[in-house]
Scaffold this active site. Structure first.
Site, mmCIF file in Angstrom:
data_model
loop_
_atom_site.group_PDB
_atom_site.id
_atom_site.type_symbol
_atom_site.label_atom_id
_atom_site.label_comp_id
_atom_site.label_asym_id
_atom_site.label_seq_id
_atom_site.Cartn_x
_atom_site.Cartn_y
_atom_site.Cartn_z
ATOM 1 N N GLY A 44 -5.687 9.474 -3.584
ATOM 2 C CA GLY A 44 -6.268 8.280 -3.776
ATOM 3 C C GLY A 44 -6.194 7.917 -5.638
ATOM 4 C CB CYS A 45 -3.353 8.689 -7.610
ATOM 5 S SG CYS A 45 -4.477 10.098 -7.741
ATOM 6 C CD GLN A 46 -0.768 0.958 -7.624
ATOM 7 O OE1 GLN A 46 -2.022 0.690 -8.798
ATOM 8 N NE2 GLN A 46 -0.240 -0.368 -6.880
#
Length: 145
Positions: free
Chosen positions: A59-61
């Site tokens: 969910g994190c780049q």
């Protein structure tokens, strides 16, 4: 096991108040971003063998790894990112939540995000990543309740 500096304050509310006070000191967002970067540098190193897909926060780049430890009476979170600003965001979240009981974590909203104006100054991908981090921490607390 890495040393954890958290909690710094006695309660999550005290941690959020300290964050608000610290960010109020800075006049503009370029200074606040630099402060975030400086905070991220204070995170303890994460052992390389913890930087696995199992511990990766999706969910994190950016690449973010988080390892929870403990039980309902005290949950510690060890985390780091390959991004300087994201590491600063992690530091703030751990300052509020790490080293607390599962109940304290579950009952504490991340008010500091809106209070310091962070929500308005993060890119959509960083906002999503921060939301994923907070959701992970709260889910881990709920799992222990």
């Amino acid at each position: 096991m890495p040393h954890t500096p958290f909690p710094l304050e006695a309660t999550p509310a005290d941690a959020q108040a300290a964050i608000r006070d610290e960010f109020a000191f800075f006049g503009d967002w370029s200074e606040r971003y630099q402060y975030l970067i400086d905070l991220g540098r204070k995170l303890p190193a994460l052992p390389d063998d913890w930087k696995t897909e199992t511990h990766r926060l999706h969910g994190c780049q950016s690449m973010v790894w988080i390892v929870p430890q403990g039980d309902a009476s005290r949950l510690d979170f060890h985390a780091i990112s390959d991004s300087a600003i994201v590491s600063g965001l992690i530091y703030l979240a751990l300052r509020v939540y790490s080293g607390r009981s599962a109940r304290e974590i579950a009952e504490t909203d991340a008010d500091y995000i809106a209070d310091i104006g962070l929500a308005k100054h993060l890119s959509p991908t960083r906002s999503n990543g921060l939301a994923s981090l907070l959701a992970f921490i709260r889910a881990e607390a709920a799992r222990h309740l």
